[in-house]
Design an enzyme around this catalytic site. Structure first.
Site, PDB file in Angstrom:
ATOM      1  N   ARG A 140       2.862   0.127 -13.488  1.00 17.34           N
ATOM      2  CA  ARG A 140       1.927  -0.941 -13.494  1.00 17.34           C
ATOM      3  C   ARG A 140       2.352  -2.073 -13.775  1.00 17.34           C
ATOM      4  O   ARG A 140       1.426  -3.130 -13.213  1.00 17.34           O
ATOM      5  CB  ARG A 140       0.997  -0.080 -13.971  1.00 17.34           C
TER       6      ARG A 140
ATOM      7  N   LYS B  80       2.918  -1.772   0.449  1.00 19.45           N
ATOM      8  CA  LYS B  80       1.827   0.140   1.513  1.00 19.45           C
ATOM      9  C   LYS B  80       0.822  -0.495   2.356  1.00 19.45           C
ATOM     10  O   LYS B  80       1.040  -0.686   3.492  1.00 19.45           O
ATOM     11  CB  LYS B  80       1.776   1.093   0.196  1.00 19.45           C
ATOM     12  N   THR B  81       0.060  -0.768   1.181  1.00 18.25           N
ATOM     13  CA  THR B  81      -1.365  -1.917   1.875  1.00 18.25           C
ATOM     14  C   THR B  81      -1.154  -2.564   2.908  1.00 18.25           C
ATOM     15  O   THR B  81      -1.478  -2.154   4.404  1.00 18.25           O
ATOM     16  CB  THR B  81      -2.231  -2.056   1.231  1.00 18.25           C
TER      17      THR B  81
ATOM     18  N   GLN C  35       4.286   9.714  -6.646  1.00 17.00           N
ATOM     19  CA  GLN C  35       2.663   9.107  -7.630  1.00 17.00           C
ATOM     20  C   GLN C  35       2.049   9.872  -7.604  1.00 17.00           C
ATOM     21  O   GLN C  35       0.488  10.295  -7.749  1.00 17.00           O
ATOM     22  CB  GLN C  35       2.865   8.212  -7.486  1.00 17.00           C
TER      23      GLN C  35
ATOM     24  N   ASP D 190      -3.536   7.499   3.618  1.00 16.97           N
ATOM     25  CA  ASP D 190      -2.783   7.339   2.417  1.00 16.97           C
ATOM     26  C   ASP D 190      -2.507   8.250   1.493  1.00 16.97           C
ATOM     27  O   ASP D 190      -3.397   9.264   1.255  1.00 16.97           O
ATOM     28  CB  ASP D 190      -3.845   5.973   2.385  1.00 16.97           C
ATOM     29  N   GLU D 191      -1.389   7.923   1.383  1.00 11.80           N
ATOM     30  CA  GLU D 191      -1.581   8.854  -0.347  1.00 11.80           C
ATOM     31  C   GLU D 191      -1.830  10.178  -0.810  1.00 11.80           C
ATOM     32  O   GLU D 191      -2.060  11.006  -0.305  1.00 11.80           O
ATOM     33  CB  GLU D 191      -3.295   8.606  -1.458  1.00 11.80           C
TER      34      GLU D 191
END
Length: 765
Positions: free
Chosen positions: A605, A35-36, A255, A224-225
């Site tokens: 994770r 994503k980043t 998420q 973002d998010e």
DNA sequence: TTCGGAACCCTTTTT
DNA sequence: GGGTTCCGAA
């Protein structure tokens, strides 16, 4: 830079996301899907290929860490021009805007930002003034109502309207508290976190010309998010994004784990109807985890109804099966985890232990330190919570902002200078009467005879010092220098030495030194290290600069804190009904879905290896709970799992029958299901009907003490050893079977009544 | 003013 | 069970 270079190394979907440069865009980015990388490349593409000026771009994040990482990576790609871009958290961006225009709302450019602590102090004052009973109006209830209102964009007046006809008259008093609280903040020239967002939106609504200028400036908006945005953030984004609608939001509905903070999953789910021309891109290739971990996680999240629907895949190898450990109790669970870590070839830094609640961390701390395994607990930045640190920060706030009465109040008698309760009350009464700020009242001491004796002189002395420090600040004195001068000026170190035992005085002085050090570190990174900027940094960026040492340690944290991180080997512990998912989520399907997402976040994770564990019996908040394994475990297909014993040996290949005991009923059901797909509900169930003695035996063999093969019979006079209480003698037996309780007199710990079913007892004869 | 014990609390907590 | 906070006694 060539376009080809800009998208080099990206997969086709990522590439598409980068190149879709105008109009509304929703990037559904699965866990570990890069994503980043996409955001950073996208920014670089906008600037170098599309000719967008950096200052026209604003990227909004939730955490400072995310903002920092993004900023750094953009800089690496396109160089220092990135400086003029706004890449920051919602709160920082809003603070920046309010510093420029806050006077339109009655705030100075130097407004203080109040932490929870200060919020609490202010609320308590209001509760006192209104004569409310603290039991009926607890501070944290009030603060959460107010925070929630702000997150929803509801002003005190709106809120009063909302509850005007509410059946509960209490709410009308809450509305009064909200109103007075906002007034109090204003009087202190202070804003709380919620205000930063709330007032920015209010500012734009009240001053369309200002909004217009920001709309013009920010022609490209990235968020973002996005799944974590609340109502007020949603409105802010909406305001800025019109009319150009160059809005790119990135997020993952799976998420979304912050609804209790006001986050609205509907924002991401409804993006396409909010922006009908929106393009949607799904990043579903995962680069992080093994195929097995991913499959298991997919199965857990697939049970949710309210989701966009995404199926993560990976070309990574399938890797190990997901380990499952069914523990007798939390001590047993802990020793499993510790044993797996201590016997692994991996470095401690590759491991993480995730839990649902902070209360679970203690036992792992103990277990790890007993084995001398280095660990770090993430959470609760305690440093800025220390009294002496907050004292000094209060001094700095007073120097910076003379209207900050709450901070001034704090330091009036720190270090003690003979200003007692009465003097303070007199000051406050005078201030109230003459409608003055506390600082202005202090300044009047010279001319007015409002306080007598020593208190008067020391307060005049304090005011003199503060004036002097303010002068120093205006001269451009560095914050660290100023802080050191304050420490010297008030004789802080000496006072601490005098009023604490030597050990405590030492640590407190070290804390002061650490604060000074932290300020210097911060200054080194600043072009213009002003006091105002430092205070903002402290308020908004709870900088844990202790990160480097943490690299080589086992990381312990809540699952919430784990979002966005990854580790080679992950232990997700406490997968029990009632704990995870928590009891409180039972009645509400949307809360259960959130718990499930949380589980999904935890699982995804892990890069290489995932361990899941559950305790049959758990003590929490002083109560013993008899728990069933979490429903989340039951959603994972058996072929992806392997049941381990505490040595990491696979206990029962394929079948997940509990190793010890196991009633015939359960066993027969399990083996009957074996030919088809085994019914996991049955197989994973702990036996409820296990005889008490056998359970004790199972717990014992799990504990560290020696092995006993046969179920012992406890009678009066039996000698026993308890895992915690040590040796003792049974004085009596009450009840039988599962309800049996032993009355034991311990050699060192006195007499206790213990449930045979639960206690980890060793039978000595 | 400082201490010690009672009373209170108890998911999660990006800012 | 454990930690924090608050209030009263010295």
């Amino acid at each position: 830079m060539e376009v080809e270079n800009l998208v080099a190394g990206l997969n086709p979907v990522q590439r598409e996301a980068v190149l879709a440069s105008s109009g509304p865009l929703l990037i559904l980015a699965g866990a570990g899907s890069g994503k980043t990388r996409v955001i950073v490349h996208k920014i670089a593409y906008l600037i170098t290929a599309q000719g967008v000026a950096p200052r026209q771009i604003i990227a909004l994040t939730f955490t400072n860490k995310a903002a920092q990482e993004m900023r750094e990576r953009v800089r690496e790609m396109i160089g220092p021009v990135a400086q003029s871009m706004w890449i920051s958290t919602f709160h920082s961006s809003c603070a920046r805007i309010l510093r420029l225009h806050g006077e339109l709302l009655g705030f100075s450019a130097k407004f203080s930002i109040y932490s929870d602590r200060e919020q609490t102090a202010l609320l308590k004052e209001i509760i006192r003034k209104l004569n409310l009973t603290p039991t009926m109006f607890p501070v944290n209830y009030l603060s959460s109502v107010i925070e929630d209102a702000k997150n929803r964009g509801v002003s005190p007046e709106d809120y009063a309207q909302e509850v005007h006809h509410a059946p509960n008259p209490k709410l009308r008093l809450v509305a009064e508290v909200y109103k007075l609280y906002q007034q109090g903040l204003k009087d202190n020239d202070a804003l709380d976190f919620g205000d930063l967002l709330f007032h920015t939106v209010a500012l734009f609504n009240r001053h369309p010309e200002l909004l217009e200028s920001y709309r013009e400036r920010f022609s490209y908006i990235l968020v973002d998010e996005y799944q974590d945005t609340n109502e007020i953030q949603y409105r802010l984004i909406g305001l800025l994004a019109e009319p150009r609608r160059n809005l790119c939001v990135v997020g993952d509905d799976d998420q979304s784990i912050y609804s209790w903070r006001g986050a609205q999953i509907k924002n991401i789910l409804d993006f396409e109807s909010d922006y009908s021309e929106a393009k949607v891109i799904r990043l579903e290739e995962n680069y992080r985890s093994t195929a097995t971990i991913l499959k298991a996680a997919n199965r857990v999240i697939a049970a949710n109804k309210r989701r966009k629907g995404k199926d993560l895949w990976t070309s990574n190898h399938s890797g190990d099966k997901v380990s499952l450990y069914l523990a007798a109790n939390e001590a047993d669970e802990c020793s499993y985890v510790v044993k797996r870590i201590s016997t692994s070839v991996r470095e401690p830094g590759e491991f993480a232990i995730f839990y649902r609640t902070n209360a679970q961390s203690r036992i792992f701390e103990e277990g790890l330190s007993r084995r001398a395994i280095p660990y770090t607990i993430v959470g609760g930045t305690k440093f800025y919570d220390r009294a002496e640190v907050r004292d000094l920060l209060a001094y700095l706030k007073v120097v910076n902002n003379e209207r900050d009465g709450l901070s001034l109040l704090r330091i009036l008698n720190i270090p003690t200078r003979g200003v007692g309760k009465t003097s303070v009350e007199q000051l406050q009464a005078y201030a109230e009467e003459h409608d003055l700020s506390l600082w202005d009242t202090l300044e009047r001491l010279q001319s007015e005879a409002l306080i007598r004796g020593g208190a008067r002189n020391s307060l005049i002395g304090l005011a003199d010092m503060i004036r002097q420090w303010r002068r120093r600040d205006q001269e451009g004195c560095r914050p660290s220098r100023l802080c050191a001068e304050i420490v010297a000026g008030i004789g802080f170190a000496e006072w601490l030495l005098k009023n604490n035992d030597p050990v405590q005085a030492q640590t407190r002085q070290e804390n002061i030194a650490e604060l000074l050090n932290a300020i210097e570190l911060w200054e080194d990174e600043q072009e213009k290290p002003t006091l105002a900027a430092y205070l903002e940094n402290v308020a908004l960026i709870n900088d844990d600069h202790l990160d480097e040492a943490a690299q080589s340690r086992v990381t312990l944290m809540t699952i919430h804190r784990a979002k966005g991180l990854e580790f080679n080997e992950v232990f997700l512990v406490g997968l029990e009904e009632g704990l995870f998912p928590g009891k409180r989520s039972y009645e509400k399907p949307e809360l259960l879905e959130e718990e499930r997402r949380l589980c999904y976040v935890g699982m995804t994770r892990a890069r290489q290896k995932l361990h899941l564990s559950a305790c049959r019996v758990r003590r929490l908040y002083g109560q013993t709970m008899d728990n069933r394994p979490s429903r989340f475990l039951l959603d994972i297909p058996l072929e992806l799992l392997k049941r381990e014993d505490r040595n990491g040996k696979v206990h029962d290949s394929g079948r997940l029958l509990p190793a010890v005991g196991g009633s015939a009923r359960i066993r027969s059901q399990a083996s009957a299901g074996q030919t088809e797909r085994p019914a996991p509900v049955r197989n994973l169930n702990f036996e409820k009907r296990k005889s008490a003695a056998k359970t004790a035996a199972a717990a014992r063999s799990a504990g560290a003490a020696g092995e006993v093969d046969k179920a012992p019979s406890f009678v009066s006079g039996s000698r026993v050893e308890h895992s915690v209480f040590g040796p003792g003698v049974v004085a009596g037996v009450k009840g039988s079977g599962d309800n049996a309780k032993l009355d034991i007199i311990f050699r060192d710990r006195g007499r206790k009544l213990l449930s045979l079913k639960i206690a980890t007892l060793k039978f000595l004869g």
